[in-house]
Motif scaffolding. Structure first.
Motif, PDB file in Angstrom:
ATOM      1  N   GLY A 221       0.793  -1.229   0.000  1.00 32.06           N
ATOM      2  CA  GLY A 221       0.000   0.000   0.000  1.00 32.06           C
ATOM      3  C   GLY A 221       0.820   1.270   0.000  1.00 32.06           C
ATOM      4  O   GLY A 221       0.418   2.295   0.565  1.00 32.06           O
ATOM      5  N   PHE A 222       1.976   1.244  -0.653  1.00 29.73           N
ATOM      6  CA  PHE A 222       2.864   2.404  -0.709  1.00 29.73           C
ATOM      7  C   PHE A 222       2.145   3.659  -1.211  1.00 29.73           C
ATOM      8  O   PHE A 222       2.364   4.760  -0.703  1.00 29.73           O
ATOM      9  CB  PHE A 222       4.062   2.083  -1.624  1.00 29.73           C
ATOM     10  N   MET A 223       1.274   3.481  -2.199  1.00 30.13           N
ATOM     11  CA  MET A 223       0.647   4.649  -2.838  1.00 30.13           C
ATOM     12  C   MET A 223      -0.319   5.400  -1.914  1.00 30.13           C
ATOM     13  O   MET A 223      -0.739   6.505  -2.224  1.00 30.13           O
ATOM     14  CB  MET A 223      -0.064   4.229  -4.125  1.00 30.13           C
ATOM     15  N   LYS A 224      -0.634   4.792  -0.769  1.00 29.93           N
ATOM     16  CA  LYS A 224      -1.518   5.464   0.202  1.00 29.93           C
ATOM     17  C   LYS A 224      -0.727   6.104   1.339  1.00 29.93           C
ATOM     18  O   LYS A 224      -1.299   6.736   2.229  1.00 29.93           O
ATOM     19  CB  LYS A 224      -2.520   4.457   0.768  1.00 29.93           C
ATOM     20  N   MET A 225       0.598   5.915   1.331  1.00 27.02           N
ATOM     21  CA  MET A 225       1.427   6.461   2.411  1.00 27.02           C
ATOM     22  C   MET A 225       1.588   7.978   2.277  1.00 27.02           C
ATOM     23  O   MET A 225       1.579   8.516   1.178  1.00 27.02           O
ATOM     24  CB  MET A 225       2.825   5.820   2.392  1.00 27.02           C
ATOM     25  N   ASP A 226       1.761   8.619   3.411  1.00 26.15           N
ATOM     26  CA  ASP A 226       2.008  10.061   3.436  1.00 26.15           C
ATOM     27  C   ASP A 226       3.520  10.278   3.468  1.00 26.15           C
ATOM     28  O   ASP A 226       4.157  10.120   4.515  1.00 26.15           O
ATOM     29  CB  ASP A 226       1.346  10.687   4.666  1.00 26.15           C
ATOM     30  N   LEU A 227       4.106  10.592   2.305  1.00 26.40           N
ATOM     31  CA  LEU A 227       5.560  10.761   2.182  1.00 26.40           C
ATOM     32  C   LEU A 227       5.853  12.068   1.439  1.00 26.40           C
ATOM     33  O   LEU A 227       6.284  12.068   0.289  1.00 26.40           O
ATOM     34  CB  LEU A 227       6.157   9.565   1.422  1.00 26.40           C
ATOM     35  N   PRO A 228       5.638  13.193   2.096  1.00 27.69           N
ATOM     36  CA  PRO A 228       5.745  14.488   1.411  1.00 27.69           C
ATOM     37  C   PRO A 228       7.148  14.825   0.906  1.00 27.69           C
ATOM     38  O   PRO A 228       7.294  15.571  -0.060  1.00 27.69           O
ATOM     39  CB  PRO A 228       5.294  15.490   2.472  1.00 27.69           C
ATOM     40  N   TYR A 229       8.188  14.311   1.555  1.00 31.53           N
ATOM     41  CA  TYR A 229       9.557  14.659   1.149  1.00 31.53           C
ATOM     42  C   TYR A 229      10.092  13.750   0.048  1.00 31.53           C
ATOM     43  O   TYR A 229      11.053  14.099  -0.631  1.00 31.53           O
ATOM     44  CB  TYR A 229      10.500  14.606   2.365  1.00 31.53           C
ATOM     45  N   LEU A 230       9.492  12.578  -0.108  1.00 31.19           N
ATOM     46  CA  LEU A 230       9.944  11.629  -1.120  1.00 31.19           C
ATOM     47  C   LEU A 230       9.447  12.079  -2.493  1.00 31.19           C
ATOM     48  O   LEU A 230       8.274  11.950  -2.817  1.00 31.19           O
ATOM     49  CB  LEU A 230       9.428  10.221  -0.800  1.00 31.19           C
ATOM     50  N   LYS A 231      10.350  12.620  -3.307  1.00 30.98           N
ATOM     51  CA  LYS A 231       9.954  13.245  -4.570  1.00 30.98           C
ATOM     52  C   LYS A 231      10.376  12.476  -5.817  1.00 30.98           C
ATOM     53  O   LYS A 231       9.846  12.710  -6.899  1.00 30.98           O
ATOM     54  CB  LYS A 231      10.558  14.660  -4.660  1.00 30.98           C
ATOM     55  N   THR A 232      11.349  11.562  -5.676  1.00 32.18           N
ATOM     56  CA  THR A 232      11.863  10.851  -6.850  1.00 32.18           C
ATOM     57  C   THR A 232      11.883   9.350  -6.620  1.00 32.18           C
ATOM     58  O   THR A 232      12.398   8.875  -5.606  1.00 32.18           O
ATOM     59  CB  THR A 232      13.294  11.327  -7.186  1.00 32.18           C
ATOM     60  N   LEU A 233      11.318   8.614  -7.571  1.00 28.88           N
ATOM     61  CA  LEU A 233      11.358   7.151  -7.567  1.00 28.88           C
ATOM     62  C   LEU A 233      12.114   6.713  -8.813  1.00 28.88           C
ATOM     63  O   LEU A 233      11.858   7.212  -9.910  1.00 28.88           O
ATOM     64  CB  LEU A 233       9.945   6.565  -7.602  1.00 28.88           C
ATOM     65  N   THR A 234      13.056   5.786  -8.646  1.00 28.50           N
ATOM     66  CA  THR A 234      13.773   5.266  -9.810  1.00 28.50           C
ATOM     67  C   THR A 234      13.662   3.751  -9.838  1.00 28.50           C
ATOM     68  O   THR A 234      13.655   3.095  -8.794  1.00 28.50           O
ATOM     69  CB  THR A 234      15.258   5.665  -9.805  1.00 28.50           C
ATOM     70  N   GLN A 235      13.584   3.210 -11.048  1.00 29.15           N
ATOM     71  CA  GLN A 235      13.489   1.754 -11.218  1.00 29.15           C
ATOM     72  C   GLN A 235      14.459   1.297 -12.284  1.00 29.15           C
ATOM     73  O   GLN A 235      14.555   1.871 -13.362  1.00 29.15           O
ATOM     74  CB  GLN A 235      12.055   1.354 -11.601  1.00 29.15           C
ATOM     75  N   ALA A 236      15.218   0.246 -11.973  1.00 31.45           N
ATOM     76  CA  ALA A 236      16.130  -0.380 -12.932  1.00 31.45           C
ATOM     77  C   ALA A 236      16.297  -1.828 -12.498  1.00 31.45           C
ATOM     78  O   ALA A 236      15.574  -2.318 -11.636  1.00 31.45           O
ATOM     79  CB  ALA A 236      17.464   0.358 -12.978  1.00 31.45           C
TER      80      ALA A 236
END
Length: 443
Positions: A221-236
């Protein structure tokens, strides 16, 4: 001049116990009259990170290995490459303790090329003694490209939850330290509540993950978390299911965040392409465009993707003598992946050149089978096989009938040509499917 600049009182490293400014990062002495090899068994700790930074800055060659490496393989690697120093072990035969590392007791004459910076394994914790040879220019130019397209600056704070021995993890350290940014070190999993407590407490601004990471993020359920400072997600680290790419792309768009899908190989230090975050929804099935300073082309005869850039490795090492070799590839890497390119210059991987089997004269791309079945069942899947039989591995029994129906519909296969197996898909330490182990289990 040092590779990493360690001056100033800006925040550099955060651990669960303390913080370190750039001028407070502990320095580890690797003194020698000539260039030697430092073997580091990697964990996400200040001792290991400082040893890595110190070894690179003192112009020694650094071999990065996973801390949970198979014991017999480790013994073979030490015997083969004769490192002068070992970091991350308390004792080892023919080595003696000195401060916070081990030193080889006997002197040996070893020739190491002056440009050689890093040796990275190509096959995880149980693989071979074959290593990718990366130069200082390889890792610096790739880090600079990553800094440019991810826009990393002093205000960024990356959570380092990938192993340093994995090229993706190494690139996080290199790019952030060179940019003067901060790194939050953790060995915790995204499945642990304490991981997210650290992310919030230390205001992490970016999170990196392999496909398995993003599968887990969706599950918790990551997409429901309150993470205001987390601005960048990277996937590789492998292909992410297109539905998940779109799901995380939409999430990022709706929450003022950036989601980057990237492609690379250890042989390219490791990044070769990325999808600019603004295009991740419209180009979700692609690997994007070449990184700044790099170039991608497709061989017209074989459809192989070829990369050109200053980050292409010097070559491979399979024995001690190979450490003296210079650049053998001249900046050109044959990726082993087949690909297509669209009118806008976006590349899409269609499979691995070696991941093919031939069933009753029909040439089948195992990566293509995985991709198509994954799109249907929306669950982890892995394929292996030989020219006698295709093997499809699932983790849940209720998907069997759906898979069989689609296999026969998509590829017109008779039931004698394939089998479906239920088991937990074996994975390497970096989260990728362990196809070698899969083949051993299923064939």
């Amino acid at each position: 001049m040092s590779f990493f600049y360690l001056e100033g009182n800006e925040l550099a490293i955060i651990t669960d116990k303390q913080t370190f400014a750039y001028n407070e990062i502990p320095k580890v002495e690797f003194k020698s009259e000539k260039k030697e090899l430092v073997l580091i068994l990697c964990q996400n700790s200040i001792d290991i990170i400082s040893a890595y930074i110190s070894a690179i800055n003192s112009k020694q060659a650094v071999m990065l290995l996973a801390s949970d490496i198979n014991k017999e393989l480790l013994e073979n690697i030490v015997e083969t490459y004769q490192p002068k120093w070992i970091v991350g072990l308390d004792d080892f035969e023919n080595y003696e303790a000195s401060q916070n590392h081990l030193v080889r007791i006997k002197e040996k004459t070893i020739h190491i090329h002056p440009d050689l910076a890093i040796l990275l394994s190509t096959s995880g914790t149980t693989g071979s003694q074959k290593f990718v040879r990366l130069s200082y220019e390889n890792i610096r130019t790739n880090a600079e490209s990553i800094i440019e397209y991810l826009q990393i600056n002093e205000s960024q704070r990356a959570i380092m939850n990938l192993p340093l021995s994995y090229s993706y993890g190494m690139s996080i350290v290199n790019s952030h330290i060179l940019a003067g940014a901060s790194i939050l070190l953790t060995d915790k999993s995204v499945m642990e509540k304490s991981f997210w407590e650290e992310v919030r407490e230390h205001k992490a601004t970016s999170l990196a993950g392999v496909p398995f990471t993003y599968q887990m993020l969706q599950r918790i359920g990551f997409m429901k978390m309150d993470l205001p400072y987390l601005k960048t997600l990277t996937q590789a680290g492998g292909r992410l299911n297109e539905k998940l790419v779109k799901a995380f792309g939409e999430y990022a768009q709706q929450n003022n965040k950036r989601f980057f899908v990237m492609y690379g190989q250890t042989e390219a230090s490791p990044r070769m392409s990325y999808i600019p975050y603004e295009y991740v929804l419209t180009k979700s099935d692609s690997i994007g465009i070449a990184i700044p300073g790099g170039n991608l082309t497709i061989d017209s005869e074989t459809s192989e993707l070829i990369y050109t850039g200053a980050n292409v490795m010097m070559g491979y090492a399979e024995c001690l003598e190979d450490l003296s070799l210079g650049d053998e590839l001249s900046g050109i890497l044959h990726t082993g992946d087949t690909a297509t390119v669209d009118n806008e210059g976006y590349f899409t991987i269609t499979g691995r050149m070696k991941r093919f089997i031939k069933l009753f004269g029909l040439r089948i791309n195992l990566d293509d089978v995985e991709k198509k079945l994954e799109a249907v069942i929306q669950a982890p899947i892995a394929c292996t096989g030989n020219d006698d039989k295709l093997v499809v591995v699932l983790e849940k029994e209720e998907q069997i009938d759906n898979v069989k129906e689609n296999l026969e519909g998509l590829y017109n296969l008779h039931r004698s040509a394939y089998k479906v197996v239920i088991l937990e898909i074996p994975r390497l330490a970096n989260g990728k499917t362990d196809y070698m182990k899969l083949k051993e289990i299923c064939l």
